[in-house]
Design an enzyme around this catalytic site. Structure first.
Site, PDB file in Angstrom:
ATOM      1  N   TYR A 196      -8.137  15.735  23.694  1.00  0.00           N
ATOM      2  CA  TYR A 196      -7.967  17.169  23.979  1.00  0.00           C
ATOM      3  C   TYR A 196      -6.890  17.468  24.657  1.00  0.00           C
ATOM      4  O   TYR A 196      -6.285  18.544  24.627  1.00  0.00           O
ATOM      5  CB  TYR A 196      -9.232  17.384  24.509  1.00  0.00           C
ATOM      6  CG  TYR A 196      -9.550  18.950  24.729  1.00  0.00           C
ATOM      7  CD1 TYR A 196      -9.775  19.778  23.450  1.00  0.00           C
ATOM      8  CD2 TYR A 196      -9.648  19.546  25.782  1.00  0.00           C
ATOM      9  CE1 TYR A 196      -9.934  21.263  23.572  1.00  0.00           C
ATOM     10  CE2 TYR A 196     -10.037  20.800  26.043  1.00  0.00           C
ATOM     11  CZ  TYR A 196     -10.061  21.806  24.758  1.00  0.00           C
ATOM     12  OH  TYR A 196     -10.257  23.137  24.901  1.00  0.00           O
ATOM     13  N   CYS A 214      -9.855  29.351  26.422  1.00  0.00           N
ATOM     14  CA  CYS A 214      -9.661  28.100  25.712  1.00  0.00           C
ATOM     15  C   CYS A 214      -8.545  27.316  26.363  1.00  0.00           C
ATOM     16  O   CYS A 214      -8.381  26.314  26.829  1.00  0.00           O
ATOM     17  CB  CYS A 214      -9.833  28.099  24.255  1.00  0.00           C
ATOM     18  SG  CYS A 214     -11.721  28.235  24.004  1.00  0.00           S
ATOM     19  N   HIS A 215      -7.504  28.069  25.857  1.00  0.00           N
ATOM     20  CA  HIS A 215      -6.103  27.384  25.967  1.00  0.00           C
ATOM     21  C   HIS A 215      -5.097  28.314  26.365  1.00  0.00           C
ATOM     22  O   HIS A 215      -3.873  27.839  26.476  1.00  0.00           O
ATOM     23  CB  HIS A 215      -5.671  26.691  24.509  1.00  0.00           C
ATOM     24  CG  HIS A 215      -6.649  25.868  24.130  1.00  0.00           C
ATOM     25  ND1 HIS A 215      -7.566  26.071  23.025  1.00  0.00           N
ATOM     26  CD2 HIS A 215      -6.993  24.395  24.285  1.00  0.00           C
ATOM     27  CE1 HIS A 215      -8.288  25.132  22.636  1.00  0.00           C
ATOM     28  NE2 HIS A 215      -7.942  24.137  23.434  1.00  0.00           N
ATOM     29  N   GLY A 216      -5.521  29.242  27.020  1.00  0.00           N
ATOM     30  CA  GLY A 216      -4.610  30.123  27.735  1.00  0.00           C
ATOM     31  C   GLY A 216      -3.657  31.049  27.194  1.00  0.00           C
ATOM     32  O   GLY A 216      -2.702  31.476  27.402  1.00  0.00           O
TER      33      GLY A 216
END
Lengths: 417, 173
Positions: free
Chosen positions: A296, B137-139
């Site tokens: 991840y 989640c991932h900006g």
């Protein structure tokens, strides 16, 4: 190693059976008479531990499936039903969730063992590649299983992982709709994930069969990394030597397993997963289970979607190429001081990536994750090929017996003096 | 080249062998396809293809999330400032260049699918550098037109098919 069985049944019934189906002979030659190198250490007990964990997961999983309902409206409450109403349901579920953790812990130990002692090298390339396939199937099975409780993290995980495929140019979106059976993760997705979560472990059993078969053709590697030359001097019988050692290691392992189940059963579970799935909101901090965190972190370290997904899959796929990336004729890191140093750097990189994967991605941490991602691939693509030809290795023993027996003789002499 | 001389002309048996093989391959494909296609969205899912929303009660500055095809759609009643911010962005600054005008039917109403184009999380409204959306989640950061400005997402938030039935009623899908 393999050959016609020397097994002779003692009873008349046994002889009658054996002449029609030589099953006992197969068991005898594989797990009783089978010669194992006499210098194996406890790192070689993880095959047995992994076999046990696979069986434990299947048994507890079959039991859970008797009470679980794979439907978006009922899955979440059926888990609570298992925890509160079903006789010993709490125990079986905690065995299954914590079993996954210990399964992966054993699997990673087993893999690092292989990388340290060069167990992937000729003639064990296929054995290693089958192992990489098993690992990939394990990761897929664990992911599918994590979706089943239908908590908010289950839902977010299902969404993020299936969306990895949307990065495929042109057909990506169509593939995700096909996987979901709809336009978003929903009831059809949960149902098919349950079906596949039940199926994959049995495919793993088949792959493990091939893994053990391949192992029993080439024989085991060993801490000194020299092949068996004289079966009489270099090996001992699987039973009792390896059997007893495996049973002891497994007993210790079961203590850790029991401690997880009875003292910290929710340690690896995410609190967000105690909320039911909500398609209209994502939890504030989406993280996978610990065993997928390094991958991840690699995904997040790369600012481009398609490249991130490619790097994620490449980080696992690259393992299959180890036999051709590391060309050093010396297998064991015991005789490769430089390789040994970089191996431990690699272990630290993997743990570092795992920690980064669990953190909120700030700019500073993302930069560190990029360095470690370069380090991860650098170990395989630069260090391994380079050391293959430049490293000055220590002299390897002439045989397994030479590696261990003189030391024993010296020790006896010292004890007598 | 002795073998060339001994090659026989295709005979009746070769012909039967090839045609039987071809028919067999078609048969296998005909059986495999239903097994693959059953996983695609089914008739009951396709039947839920549109939804109607009363937007009269949404005050200026608010975002309402409605469910369409199992996922979120954001209906944003934009303020004057948000509209101006969105319209005054030079296209050269955008990763996925689209004018604000091409993304709305009425300037004060922005309707976009609430799914981050990176990995499908639901972004949070009125957050991030441009006060459009921020994906937890991932900006990934989106502006007040739902266009991607920072982070790993490759595309703008998608605009669904929709129509204003009346001034206060929208049909999505």
């Amino acid at each position: 190693m393999s050959g016609p069985s020397t097994y002779v049944p003692k009873s008349a019934i046994g002889r009658w059976f054996e002449s029609r189906l030589p099953l006992m002979g197969l068991v005898h030659s594989s797990f009783v008479a089978y010669p194992v190198p006499r210098n194996l250490n406890y790192m070689w007990t993880f095959g047995a531990i992994l076999s046990f964990m696979l069986v434990a997961q299947i048994v507890t999983g079959v039991v859970l499936a008797m009470h679980y309902v794979p439907s978006a409206t009922e899955a979440f409450s059926s888990i609570n039903h298992i925890m509160r109403d079903v006789n010993y349901g709490w125990l079986v579920r905690y065995m299954h969730t914590n079993g996954a953790t210990l399964f992966f812990l054993a699997c990673y130990t087993h893999m690092f063992r292989g990388i340290y002692y060069g167990s992937f090298k000729a003639p064990r390339e296929l054995l290693w590649i089958i192992g990489v396939v098993i690992y990939f199937l394990m990761a897929a099975t664990a992911f599918l299983g994590y979706v089943l409780p239908w908590g908010s993290m289950s839902f977010a995980g299902a969404t993020v992982i299936t969306n990895l495929l949307s990065a495929i140019p042109l057909v990506g979106t169509a593939i995700t709709y096909w996987l979901w059976g709809g336009y978003a993760v929903g009831d059809p997705t949960l149902n098919r994930f349950f079906s596949l979560h039940y199926l994959l472990p049995f495919i793993i059993v088949g792959a493990v069969g091939l893994h053990v078969w391949a192992l029993h053709v080439t024989g085991q590697n060993n801490p000194d990394g020299v092949e068996v030359k004289n079966a009489e001097r270099d090996t001992v019988a699987f039973t009792p030597y390896a059997t007893i050692k495996d049973v002891f290691a497994l007993s210790v392992w079961l203590i850790i397993y029991a401690w997880l189940i009875f003292y910290i059963p929710n340690y690896v579970l995410d609190a967000d997963n105690s909320n039911i799935a909500n398609p209209l909101a994502t939890p504030a901090h989406v993280v996978p289970e610990w065993y997928l965190l390094p991958f991840y972190a690699i995904l997040r370290a790369i600012p481009n979607k398609l490249m991130g997904v490619i790097a994620l899959f490449a980080s696992i796929a690259i393992l299959a190429f180890l036999p051709w990336l590391d060309r050093s004729p010396v297998k064991s890191a015991k005789y490769r001081p430089t390789y040994r140093f970089f191996f431990w750097v690699f272990v630290v990189i993997c743990i570092g990536l795992g920690w980064l994967g669990s953190q909120e991605p700030t700019e500073g941490l993302t930069l560190i994750a990029r360095f470690l991602t370069v380090g991860y691939f650098g170990f395989f693509l630069v260090i391994m090929p380079l050391l293959s030809f430049t490293e000055k290795t220590k002299p390897i023993p002439a045989s397994i017996a030479d590696a261990v027996l003189p030391k024993k003789a010296d020790a006896t002499a010292a004890a007598q003096a | 080249m002795a073998s060339a001389a001994t090659v026989e002309a295709p005979n009746r048996r070769d012909f039967l062998f090839l045609t039987a093989g071809a028919v067999g391959a078609v048969g296998v494909a005909a059986v495999v396809w239903p097994l693959v296609d059953q996983m695609n969205p089914d008739a009951s899912t396709l039947a839920l293809a549109s939804t109607e929303v009363d937007i009269g009660a949404i005050p200026e500055g608010q975002i309402v999330t409605v469910k369409w095809r199992g996922g979120p759609v954001f209906i944003r009643h934009r303020t004057k400032k948000e509209i101006e911010d969105a319209e005054n962005v030079p296209l050269g600054e955008l990763r996925d260049p689209q004018t604000d005008q091409s993304r709305v039917k009425k300037r004060e109403w922005l309707i976009v699918i609430g799914v981050c184009t990176h990995l499908g999380c639901v972004p949070l409204g009125q957050e991030g550098k441009y006060e459009g959306w921020l994906c937890p989640c991932h900006g990934s950061i989106y502006d007040t037109s739902g266009r991607i400005r920072q982070g790993p997402a490759p595309l703008n938030l998608a605009v669904p098919e929709y129509a204003f039935l009346t001034d206060t009623r929208v049909k999505i899908g």
